[in-house]
Motif scaffolding. Structure first.
Motif, PDB file in Angstrom:
ATOM      1  N   HIS A  68       0.831  -1.205   0.000  1.00 10.87           N
ATOM      2  CA  HIS A  68       0.000   0.000   0.000  1.00 10.87           C
ATOM      3  C   HIS A  68       0.864   1.253   0.000  1.00 10.87           C
ATOM      4  CE1 HIS A  68      -3.573   2.447   0.781  1.00 10.87           C
ATOM      5  NE2 HIS A  68      -2.873   3.091   1.716  1.00 10.87           N
ATOM      6  N   TYR A  69       2.033   1.184   0.647  1.00 15.14           N
ATOM      7  CA  TYR A  69       2.933   2.335   0.722  1.00 15.14           C
ATOM      8  C   TYR A  69       4.126   2.186  -0.228  1.00 15.14           C
ATOM      9  CZ  TYR A  69       0.358   4.106   4.743  1.00 15.14           C
ATOM     10  OH  TYR A  69      -0.624   4.621   5.553  1.00 15.14           O
ATOM     11  N   ARG A  75       8.031   5.717   5.230  1.00 11.62           N
ATOM     12  CA  ARG A  75       6.704   6.340   5.196  1.00 11.62           C
ATOM     13  C   ARG A  75       5.686   5.506   5.956  1.00 11.62           C
ATOM     14  NH1 ARG A  75       2.917   6.736  -0.004  1.00 11.62           N
ATOM     15  NH2 ARG A  75       1.216   7.989   0.840  1.00 11.62           N
ATOM     16  N   LEU A  76       5.767   4.182   5.819  1.00 12.15           N
ATOM     17  CA  LEU A  76       4.841   3.296   6.527  1.00 12.15           C
ATOM     18  C   LEU A  76       4.992   3.444   8.033  1.00 12.15           C
ATOM     19  CD1 LEU A  76       2.856   0.954   6.857  1.00 12.15           C
ATOM     20  CD2 LEU A  76       4.756  -0.616   6.419  1.00 12.15           C
ATOM     21  N   GLN A  79       3.489   6.771   9.296  1.00 12.33           N
ATOM     22  CA  GLN A  79       2.026   6.770   9.311  1.00 12.33           C
ATOM     23  C   GLN A  79       1.478   5.841  10.393  1.00 12.33           C
ATOM     24  OE1 GLN A  79       0.023   8.742   7.535  1.00 12.33           O
ATOM     25  NE2 GLN A  79       1.782   9.729   6.575  1.00 12.33           N
ATOM     26  N   VAL A  87      -4.258   3.752   9.276  1.00 12.69           N
ATOM     27  CA  VAL A  87      -3.536   2.909   8.329  1.00 12.69           C
ATOM     28  C   VAL A  87      -4.290   1.603   8.094  1.00 12.69           C
ATOM     29  CG1 VAL A  87      -1.405   1.623   7.949  1.00 12.69           C
ATOM     30  CG2 VAL A  87      -1.308   3.928   8.903  1.00 12.69           C
ATOM     31  N   THR A  91      -5.832   0.287   4.419  1.00 17.39           N
ATOM     32  CA  THR A  91      -5.362  -0.955   3.797  1.00 17.39           C
ATOM     33  C   THR A  91      -6.375  -2.085   3.887  1.00 17.39           C
ATOM     34  OG1 THR A  91      -4.261  -1.588   5.866  1.00 17.39           O
ATOM     35  CG2 THR A  91      -2.964  -0.371   4.247  1.00 17.39           C
TER      36      THR A  91
END
Length: 513
Positions: A68-69, A75-76, A79, A87, A91
């Protein structure tokens, strides 16, 4: 015979002539890494293990989050730490809070509508609200893997209003072949989703290129381990220093001219473009009052192409399309010049690549191959020069009409490099032979001297190449530098043309036996 003192690879050479006006330095540092399938799987496994350990989730759930990222771990993590619930909602990776018990009454499949199913016969996605029998789940997953390709990695609950992701336990229901396909799609997503990775477009190659975006001016030209060279950014052939968007426009133009040559000629002969939308219009019969089709609806005169007023008051006995304007004629000649230059250098480029491949594939003992490395460097430089020359004509074709100074500067540098390549190309180094090192005496001295002349031409041509590349990268805005570098055979020796020709014939006889 030891020529190590005379063998200076062209890509590591720094030549300085008297006066210090020109210095050519070449950096061999690569800005990319070639990865095979094993390397990709190893990197992917490490990233999945790290996220799985950090978030206390399974590797399958980690793969859902990372995909998803775009496999961006930084970045994951940011978040996830900021808002884990958000999150999970994005997802579809919901936390299962309840499970159905065996004490429940009947369970019905939401797809085949089979009734009175036991708890062991049904399964649900992470939503834990919609239950389907294992047979329907298996068909659902298998159909997606075989028909949707990489889309199977984003499977959701069959309920159209439910965004819950399909769990790993459900994926395990499919056959071994479907599982292998799923793993391959997952592996490929690691390359196709990451911003710094690209697959090599070479035929039959399964390697990927990781490019380092360091902000340099070296362009995106890369070479895979399969020997395929391409632009990492657009996957076209190397085209430094021309930008990718210019190459895309040129390639589209050449492809159109190649595929639709006859159609284009017919359009130019029997149609005229609408003055407003430029779509081609054919006149079959009737008067000269033309109306373009929907949505343009522009009204114009077929003879003079001027717009017609609503009152139809227009008299015209002049056919402006009969003779081309002087500006159009000059434009056509300019386009023909650049098309011809691109085509000629493309042919010479393929010829240079063929000679380079021959020189690299000749089987020789390692000591002799080391001594004759200058032949490979000779053709490598020839390939590089033809590559830049070829695309410099594309750059020139995109210049505006009022940029005459830039056009003159470009043509001046092109001519200098073409002249140098003519001398460069006439050198008979199309093969290798052990005879050069078996026979000594006078031939050894002649070989050394001739080799120095070839090295001088190579250095000179590389200097001109660097000037052309830098000028194009700077937008042809700077005044043309005046290089003081000259070929040794022409500037620093007293070799007569006849003697030079005799030595070239001798060298050719040695190389070809």
């Amino acid at each position: 015979m030891n020529l190590n003192n005379h063998l200076i690879p062209a890509r590591e050479r720094v030549q300085e002539r008297s006066g210090g006006h020109l210095s050519v330095t070449i950096s061999s540092k690569r800005r990319y890494i070639v990865l095979n399938v094993s390397d990709i799987k190893h990197r992917q496994s490490e990233q999945l293990s790290y996220v799985s350990f950090l978030f206390s989730v399974t590797k399958y759930e980690a793969s859902v989050l990372l995909r998803h990222y775009k496999w961006n771990t930084t970045r994951l993590v940011d978040q996830w730490v900021h808002n884990e619930e958000s999150v999970r909602n994005e997802t579809g990776l919901f936390v299962v809070k309840s499970k159905i018990s065996k004490e429940n009454d009947v369970i019905n499949c939401g797809i085949c509508l089979e009734e009175n199913l036991s708890v062991d016969e049904v399964m649900s996605a992470t939503c834990d609200n919609h239950y389907y029998c294992k047979t329907c789940w298996r068909n659902y997953i298998s159909t997606s893997i075989n028909n949707n390709g990489p889309g199977c990695l984003s499977l959701r609950c069959p309920d159209p209003n439910c965004p819950a992701v399909v769990g790993q336990s459900i994926i395990r229901l499919v056959s071994r072949d479907d599982k292998q396909k799923y793993r391959n799609y997952l592996m490929r997503s690691y390359v196709e989703d990451k911003e710094c990775l690209r697959w090599c477009p070479g035929q039959g190659c399964d390697r990927a290129i990781e490019f380092e975006h360091s902000g340099g001016t070296g362009g995106y030209d890369v070479e895979c381990d399969c020997s395929h060279c391409f632009c990492w950014n657009c996957s076209e052939e190397p085209h430094r220093p021309v930008e990718c968007k210019v190459v895309a426009k040129w390639v589209g133009k050449m492809r159109l001219e190649k595929e639709d040559f006859l159609c284009t000629n017919w359009i130019r002969t029997y149609t005229k473009p609408c003055p407003k939308c430029k779509r081609p219009i054919e006149k079959v019969s009737g008067c000269d009052n033309m109306i373009c089709g929907v949505p343009c609806r522009h009204r114009f005169c077929w003879l003079c192409l001027n717009e017609l007023r609503p009152d139809y008051r227009h008299t015209c006995n002049k056919n402006n399309a009969g003779k081309p304007k002087a500006e159009e004629t000059q434009t056509n000649l300019t386009n023909q010049y650049y098309n011809k230059g691109w085509t000629q250098n493309n042919v010479l480029l393929q010829n240079a690549k063929r000679h380079l491949k021959i020189s690299q594939n000749i089987k020789l003992p390692e000591p002799i191959r080391t001594q004759l490395e200058f032949v490979v460097e000779f053709w490598k430089l020839n390939v590089e020069c033809r590559q830049v020359l070829k695309w410099s004509f594309v750059y020139g074709s995109m210049l505006l009409e009022d940029e005459d100074k830039k056009r003159q500067l470009l043509r001046s540098l092109q001519r200098k490099l073409e002249v140098g390549l003519e001398c460069h190309y006439r050198c008979p180094v199309n093969g290798l032979s052990e005879e050069l090192f078996i026979k000594g005496g006078t031939r050894e001295a002649e070989f050394i001297k001739f080799r120095e002349e070839i090295t001088s031409y190579t250095t000179y041509n590389y200097g001109i190449l660097e000037l052309l590349v830098k000028a194009l990268e700077n937008g042809l805005c700077e005044p043309e530098p005046q290089p003081q570098l000259q070929p040794q055979s022409a500037a620093n020796t007293k070799t007569s043309p006849r003697a030079f020709s005799v030595k070239k014939r001798w060298f050719s006889n040695c190389l070809f036996g």
